[in-house]
Design an enzyme around this catalytic site. Structure first.
Site, PDB file in Angstrom:
ATOM      1  N   HIS A 302       0.859  -1.190   0.000  1.00  6.78           N
ATOM      2  CA  HIS A 302       0.000   0.000   0.000  1.00  6.78           C
ATOM      3  C   HIS A 302       0.892   1.236   0.000  1.00  6.78           C
ATOM      4  O   HIS A 302       1.956   1.250   0.611  1.00  6.78           O
ATOM      5  CB  HIS A 302      -0.888   0.022   1.263  1.00  6.78           C
ATOM      6  CG  HIS A 302      -2.068   0.909   1.121  1.00  6.78           C
ATOM      7  ND1 HIS A 302      -1.995   2.264   1.358  1.00  6.78           N
ATOM      8  CD2 HIS A 302      -3.334   0.658   0.742  1.00  6.78           C
ATOM      9  CE1 HIS A 302      -3.179   2.803   1.147  1.00  6.78           C
ATOM     10  NE2 HIS A 302      -4.019   1.849   0.766  1.00  6.78           N
ATOM     11  N   ASP A 359      -7.916  -5.233  -0.168  1.00 13.27           N
ATOM     12  CA  ASP A 359      -8.377  -6.124  -1.241  1.00 13.27           C
ATOM     13  C   ASP A 359      -8.035  -7.585  -0.995  1.00 13.27           C
ATOM     14  O   ASP A 359      -8.496  -8.449  -1.729  1.00 13.27           O
ATOM     15  CB  ASP A 359      -7.755  -5.667  -2.567  1.00 13.27           C
ATOM     16  CG  ASP A 359      -8.257  -4.300  -2.972  1.00 13.27           C
ATOM     17  OD1 ASP A 359      -7.441  -3.415  -3.284  1.00 13.27           O
ATOM     18  OD2 ASP A 359      -9.487  -4.099  -2.924  1.00 13.27           O
TER      19      ASP A 359
HETATM   20  C1  SDX Z   1      -6.090   0.056  -3.022  1.00 12.55           C
HETATM   21  O1  SDX Z   1      -4.302   4.504  -2.040  1.00 12.55           O
HETATM   22  C2  SDX Z   1      -5.297   3.921  -1.465  1.00 12.55           C
HETATM   23  O2  SDX Z   1      -5.721   4.334  -0.416  1.00 12.55           O
HETATM   24  C3  SDX Z   1      -5.834   2.727  -2.218  1.00 12.55           C
HETATM   25  C4  SDX Z   1      -6.870   1.899  -1.472  1.00 12.55           C
HETATM   26  C5  SDX Z   1      -8.150   2.651  -1.240  1.00 12.55           C
HETATM   27  O3  SDX Z   1      -8.868   2.292  -0.297  1.00 12.55           O
HETATM   28  O4  SDX Z   1      -8.455   3.530  -2.079  1.00 12.55           O
HETATM   29  O5  SDX Z   1      -6.329   1.442  -0.235  1.00 12.55           O
HETATM   30  C6  SDX Z   1      -7.253   0.670  -2.297  1.00 12.55           C
HETATM   31  O6  SDX Z   1      -5.838   0.402  -4.158  1.00 12.55           O
HETATM   32  C7  SDX Z   1      -5.231  -0.955  -2.299  1.00 12.55           C
HETATM   33  C8  SDX Z   1      -4.006  -1.448  -3.167  1.00 12.55           C
HETATM   34  C9  SDX Z   1      -4.487  -2.538  -4.100  1.00 12.55           C
HETATM   35  N1  SDX Z   1      -3.418  -2.946  -5.040  1.00 12.55           N
HETATM   36  C10 SDX Z   1      -2.775  -4.113  -4.928  1.00 12.55           C
HETATM   37  O7  SDX Z   1      -2.968  -4.935  -4.026  1.00 12.55           O
HETATM   38  C11 SDX Z   1      -1.803  -4.401  -6.069  1.00 12.55           C
HETATM   39  C12 SDX Z   1      -0.498  -4.997  -5.513  1.00 12.55           C
HETATM   40  N2  SDX Z   1       0.175  -3.948  -4.768  1.00 12.55           N
HETATM   41  C13 SDX Z   1       1.050  -3.103  -5.475  1.00 12.55           C
HETATM   42  O8  SDX Z   1       1.168  -3.087  -6.814  1.00 12.55           O
HETATM   43  C14 SDX Z   1       1.642  -1.938  -4.680  1.00 12.55           C
HETATM   44  O9  SDX Z   1       1.903  -2.380  -3.424  1.00 12.55           O
HETATM   45  C15 SDX Z   1       0.797  -0.689  -4.635  1.00 12.55           C
HETATM   46  C16 SDX Z   1       0.450  -0.212  -6.014  1.00 12.55           C
HETATM   47  C17 SDX Z   1      -0.442  -0.919  -3.858  1.00 12.55           C
HETATM   48  C18 SDX Z   1       1.613   0.375  -3.914  1.00 12.55           C
HETATM   49  O10 SDX Z   1       2.701   0.621  -4.706  1.00 12.55           O
HETATM   50  P1  SDX Z   1       3.882   1.634  -4.195  1.00 12.55           P
HETATM   51  O11 SDX Z   1       3.622   2.179  -2.859  1.00 12.55           O
HETATM   52  O12 SDX Z   1       4.104   2.588  -5.322  1.00 12.55           O
HETATM   53  O13 SDX Z   1       5.069   0.662  -4.001  1.00 12.55           O
HETATM   54  P2  SDX Z   1       6.061   0.310  -5.145  1.00 12.55           P
HETATM   55  O14 SDX Z   1       5.294  -0.138  -6.361  1.00 12.55           O
HETATM   56  O15 SDX Z   1       7.005   1.444  -5.289  1.00 12.55           O
HETATM   57  O16 SDX Z   1       6.794  -0.969  -4.529  1.00 12.55           O
HETATM   58  C19 SDX Z   1       7.829  -0.805  -3.556  1.00 12.55           C
HETATM   59  C20 SDX Z   1       8.585  -2.131  -3.614  1.00 12.55           C
HETATM   60  C21 SDX Z   1       8.996  -2.532  -5.030  1.00 12.55           C
HETATM   61  O17 SDX Z   1      10.125  -3.394  -4.907  1.00 12.55           O
HETATM   62  P3  SDX Z   1      11.614  -2.754  -5.153  1.00 12.55           P
HETATM   63  O18 SDX Z   1      11.555  -1.999  -6.477  1.00 12.55           O
HETATM   64  O19 SDX Z   1      11.835  -1.841  -3.971  1.00 12.55           O
HETATM   65  O20 SDX Z   1      12.534  -3.946  -5.181  1.00 12.55           O
HETATM   66  O21 SDX Z   1       7.726  -3.178  -3.149  1.00 12.55           O
HETATM   67  C22 SDX Z   1       7.497  -4.097  -4.215  1.00 12.55           C
HETATM   68  C23 SDX Z   1       7.852  -3.378  -5.504  1.00 12.55           C
HETATM   69  O22 SDX Z   1       8.248  -4.311  -6.497  1.00 12.55           O
HETATM   70  N3  SDX Z   1       6.080  -4.445  -4.168  1.00 12.55           N
HETATM   71  C24 SDX Z   1       5.610  -5.676  -4.285  1.00 12.55           C
HETATM   72  C25 SDX Z   1       4.233  -5.560  -4.112  1.00 12.55           C
HETATM   73  N4  SDX Z   1       3.896  -4.276  -3.917  1.00 12.55           N
HETATM   74  C26 SDX Z   1       5.045  -3.584  -3.946  1.00 12.55           C
HETATM   75  N5  SDX Z   1       6.233  -6.856  -4.519  1.00 12.55           N
HETATM   76  C27 SDX Z   1       5.443  -7.947  -4.581  1.00 12.55           C
HETATM   77  N6  SDX Z   1       4.095  -7.933  -4.430  1.00 12.55           N
HETATM   78  C28 SDX Z   1       3.463  -6.744  -4.189  1.00 12.55           C
HETATM   79  N7  SDX Z   1       2.126  -6.725  -4.046  1.00 12.55           N
END
Ligand code: SDX
Length: 440
Positions: A302, A359
């Site tokens: 998140h 989710d």
């Molecule tokens: C919602 O914003 C809100 O409030 C949203 C929400 C709401 O109520 O409106 O809460 C609802 O959208 C919840 C999120 C739902 N999405 C997912 O579950 C999709 C999977 N999660 C991600 O793609 C990710 O965690 C995000 C998009 C939710 C957040 O992305 P960030 O904060 O931009 O983090 P990032 O993409 O920069 O990742 C940081 C690191 C990366 O690794 P490195 O580059 O540091 O090596 O964490 C890793 C990412 O690869 N990473 C994950 C991961 N999420 C982040 N690795 C594996 N699995 C994951 N789910």
């Protein structure tokens, strides 16, 4: 007033510091470009506040979520979704009379114009319900407003809250080829939705209390979440004075994305893939950690919550309770729990502060209620609707509000003379090699 100092090209500047009611600190950069000539650059806005707001507070480190100051745990334990809609939109918990009047209006505005039923026939039965929902919500503006000038905002807020659940249920019925079930005035908001979803003309359908309670909880937990992607979209579109329906339709489209609300559908598809693959969840945890793989553990991570998502905690417990009360089990719940356990012990996830978000468990509940996977993000939108409306209204009611228009840093080609087509053709022919004619 606290000040923040910035030094640029040997010149010092001061900017006022705003401290919020929950002690959040914001540097007010509204004069940054006019005083320094520079802009702040923050792709994804992870460090940028787009507004001040009095609606929802989140503390990502402490796992706190409050609607108008009330903790989500307390609201979830005893409020109705209609109460939460009223609280978010109008800023206070309704009195008994206010709630009765509000609920009565929601009941009596739940029908959609008969002509709108024909719209559904134009969509293929395979159309994704989020596309249908976005199109139908935008279409409401054809019946109830043409723009900011003549918009009856309060009445359109009621219309939207009342009609979106009907549109959602109709889109489900269309997708399975069953006749539409009209709203009933003798049912509560949540009962009426479930009745429209699952009733059939051939026999009476009584909404099970456990499903009504589960839906009420799910909608409340999704009701608002400050400036997330879809809410920021709604506020941005509203800032151009687009009408309420058009603004909300844009939020539905933003929520659809798999990184946002679309994740709840992807979580279940991921859990089903793991189950079909023999339940080898360690394999998928390893894939999620592999930098060469674009696989992500959907439902994990998140932008704000870096400890735990309080909504996920509540939903995990509710999923087990509802399944038990329905007298059923779901193998995907065990897979989800094992994924969570393994991930929370794995340094990759711990270091990146990746925890289950809203989710991760919501789909287990929707499945238990018989809601199809493709409708999961529509359910998220149904819950988020009062939050979008409240945030849109807050932006619209702000006398100092301006149209949202971010800046950029340009990295493209610098100024160069235009080359007319005839010169380009000449130049190209001068450079293009004649094809070698191969003897027949
Ligand atoms: C919602 O914003 C809100 O409030 C949203 C929400 C709401 O109520 O409106 O809460 C609802 O959208 C919840 C999120 C739902 N999405 C997912 O579950 C999709 C999977 N999660 C991600 O793609 C990710 O965690 C995000 C998009 C939710 C957040 O992305 P960030 O904060 O931009 O983090 P990032 O993409 O920069 O990742 C940081 C690191 C990366 O690794 P490195 O580059 O540091 O090596 O964490 C890793 C990412 O690869 N990473 C994950 C991961 N999420 C982040 N690795 C594996 N699995 C994951 N789910």
């Amino acid at each position: 007033m606290k000040k923040a100092k910035l030094s640029l090209d040997g010149q010092d500047y001061e900017f006022p510091v705003l401290v919020g009611s929950e002690d959040e600190v914001g540097i007010d950069f509204t004069t940054l470009r006019n005083t320094t000539g520079a802009i702040g650059l923050d792709p994804g806005y992870g460090n940028t506040g787009s507004c001040t707001s009095t609606i929802t507070f989140i503390d990502g480190e402490k796992g706190i979520l409050q609607y108008r100051g009330y903790p989500i745990e307390e609201i979830a334990a005893s409020a109705s979704f209609a109460e939460v809609c009223y609280l978010l939109v109008y800023g206070h918990l309704p009195t008994v009379d206010e709630l009765r009047d509000f609920s009565d209006k929601l009941t009596h505005h739940s029908m959609i114009h008969e002509a709108m039923k024909d719209f559904f026939q134009g969509f293929p039965p395979t159309a994704h319900p989020m596309m249908v929902l976005s199109a139908m919500v935008a279409s409401l503006s054809a019946y109830y407003t043409r723009g900011a000038v003549d918009e009856d905002v309060d009445l359109n807020i009621i219309r939207l809250l009342a009609k979106v659940k009907t549109i959602a249920a109709f889109s489900y019925k269309r997708s399975i080829g069953q006749p539409f079930v009209y709203p009933r005035n003798d049912l509560s908001f949540t009962e009426d939705f479930l009745h429209m979803m699952f009733a059939v003309p051939s026999e009476p359908y009584v909404v099970p209390d456990v499903m009504d309670r589960a839906l009420n909880l799910l909608l409340i937990l999704h009701a608002d979440h400050e400036q997330n992607c879809s809410t920021s979209t709604v506020r941005m579109v509203g800032s151009s004075l687009s009408n309420l329906f058009a603004s909300i339709s844009s939020g539905i489209s933003a929520l659809w994305g798999p990184l946002h609300g679309g994740a709840n559908q992807k979580v279940i598809e991921m859990l089903e893939q793991i189950r079909a693959d023999g339940g080898d969840y360690q394999k998928y945890v390893d894939m999620a950690k592999d930098p060469e793989s674009d696989f992500r553990l959907m439902g994990f991570g998140h932008r704000v919550y870096k400890n735990f998502d309080p909504r996920a905690t509540i939903l995990k417990e509710a999923a087990a309770d509802v399944l038990a009360e329905l007298g059923t089990t779901d193998p995907l719940l065990e897979i989800a729990k094992n994924l969570e356990r393994i991930a929370l012990e794995d340094p990759f996830f711990v270091e990146r502060k990746l925890y289950p978000n809203v989710d991760f468990y919501s789909g287990i509940l929707y499945r238990a209620m018989g809601i199809p996977t493709e409708m999961f993000t529509v359910m998220f939108a149904l819950g988020r609707l009062p939050g979008w409306i409240a945030q849109w209204k807050e932006g619209r009611d702000d006398p100092k509000a301006k149209i949202s228009r971010p800046r950029q840093i340009y990295l493209g080609a610098t100024k160069r003379p235009f080359v007319p087509l005839e010169e380009r053709v000449v130049k190209e022919s001068a450079t293009v090699k004649e094809p070698e004619l191969v003897p027949a």
